[in-house]
Every structure is written in C-alpha cells, then in structure tokens.
Motif scaffolding. Structure first.
Motif, PDB file in Angstrom:
ATOM      1  N   UNK A   7       1.026  -1.142  -0.149  1.00  0.00           N
ATOM      2  CA  UNK A   7       0.027   0.149   0.042  1.00  0.00           C
ATOM      3  C   UNK A   7       0.838   1.133  -0.082  1.00  0.00           C
ATOM      4  N   UNK A   8       2.084   1.204   0.935  1.00  0.00           N
ATOM      5  CA  UNK A   8       2.786   2.378   0.754  1.00  0.00           C
ATOM      6  C   UNK A   8       3.416   2.647  -0.613  1.00  0.00           C
ATOM      7  N   UNK A   9       3.864   1.533  -1.349  1.00  0.00           N
ATOM      8  CA  UNK A   9       4.328   1.840  -2.594  1.00  0.00           C
ATOM      9  C   UNK A   9       3.215   2.238  -3.540  1.00  0.00           C
ATOM     10  N   UNK A  10       2.178   1.631  -3.277  1.00  0.00           N
ATOM     11  CA  UNK A  10       1.071   2.073  -4.253  1.00  0.00           C
ATOM     12  C   UNK A  10       0.800   3.628  -3.892  1.00  0.00           C
ATOM     13  N   UNK A  11       0.657   4.222  -2.757  1.00  0.00           N
ATOM     14  CA  UNK A  11       0.524   5.590  -2.437  1.00  0.00           C
ATOM     15  C   UNK A  11       1.651   6.399  -3.350  1.00  0.00           C
ATOM     16  N   UNK A  12       2.798   5.883  -3.126  1.00  0.00           N
ATOM     17  CA  UNK A  12       3.713   6.586  -3.874  1.00  0.00           C
ATOM     18  C   UNK A  12       3.727   6.851  -5.365  1.00  0.00           C
ATOM     19  N   UNK A  13       3.223   5.592  -6.095  1.00  0.00           N
ATOM     20  CA  UNK A  13       2.844   5.563  -7.371  1.00  0.00           C
ATOM     21  C   UNK A  13       1.562   6.560  -7.681  1.00  0.00           C
ATOM     22  N   UNK A  14       0.745   6.675  -6.846  1.00  0.00           N
ATOM     23  CA  UNK A  14      -0.603   7.268  -7.188  1.00  0.00           C
ATOM     24  C   UNK A  14       0.062   8.885  -7.141  1.00  0.00           C
TER      25      UNK A  14
END
Length: 132
Positions: free
Chosen positions: A85-92
């Motif tokens: 989720x933290x990696x996805x947040x960066x991508x977002x």
C-alpha cells in the motif's frame, strides 16, 4: 501496527543485530529477519509465500509467524500488505496511471482488495489520496 520506512527498518534491524540481545531470543529473531525484511521491500510486487520467507529466515512457518508478530507487531501478511500500500501511494502521487494499474503494479491482483486495504491503512480511498 506501525508505519515505518524501508531505510529506517533496515537501520533498526542492523542496530538490533549489532547491539546484541538484552532479551532472550531477540538477537536470533533479528538475525532471522535481517534478510527477510529487505527482501519484502525489494520484491513487494511479487507473490511471496510464507513458506519461502520462513525458509529464508531459517525458521518453521509457525515460528516465523509468531516471531514476526512479536518483533513487528503485525502478522507477516499485514506487514507485506502495508509495504504494498505504501508503494502504491507513492505511485499514485508520482504518476497519472489508473488506480487499477497502480493496484497491479503494487502486487495486488484484486482491485477491490487493493481499495479496501488502501482505505484501511491510509484512511482514504486511492482516488481521494491522489486528489489530496
């Protein structure tokens, strides 16, 4: 469960391993996870089995799960989902790709599960997080 960055996690592991154990078994636990934690952060989009990670730590699956929970305050699966989720947040925040593409890039193969996990951890939906 706590929120912690990859570099800080690795640094804390290094300190625990170097300083030695004050508590019986702590040093052994940190030694076991010294390889696993960086592996989780580097391979967050991969399908990693508990058996594979337990073997990497030199522990049985049961011992791995108990020691992980004791050391990190979360199950291995919860910790791994948080990393994703933290990696996805960066991508977002850094790209304009769709939420579905972000979910897939982050290792989630079910968009609904991704959205539920994201909301639970970040307190916002993926779209709300991107728009903030």
């Amino acid at each position: 469960m706590f929120k912690i960055g990859q570099k800080l996690t690795q640094r804390l592991l290094w300190i625990f391993v170097r300083v030695g154990c004050v508590f019986r078994g702590l040093g052994e636990t940190m030694d076991a996870f010294a390889k696993v934690i960086p592996h989780l952060h580097e391979n967050f989009a991969e399908r990693l089995s508990t058996e594979e990670l337990a073997e990497m730590a030199g522990l049985s699956v049961g011992h791995y799960e108990r020691r992980f929970r004791r050391a990190f305050g979360a199950s291995p699966r919860q910790y791994f989902v948080r990393i994703r989720v933290e990696q996805a947040a960066k991508i977002l925040l850094e790209t304009d790709v769709t939420v579905s593409e972000v979910a897939h890039a982050g290792g989630f193969y079910d968009h609904a599960y991704f959205s539920r996990s994201f909301r639970k951890i970040m307190q916002l939906s993926p779209s709300q997080y991107r728009g903030r």
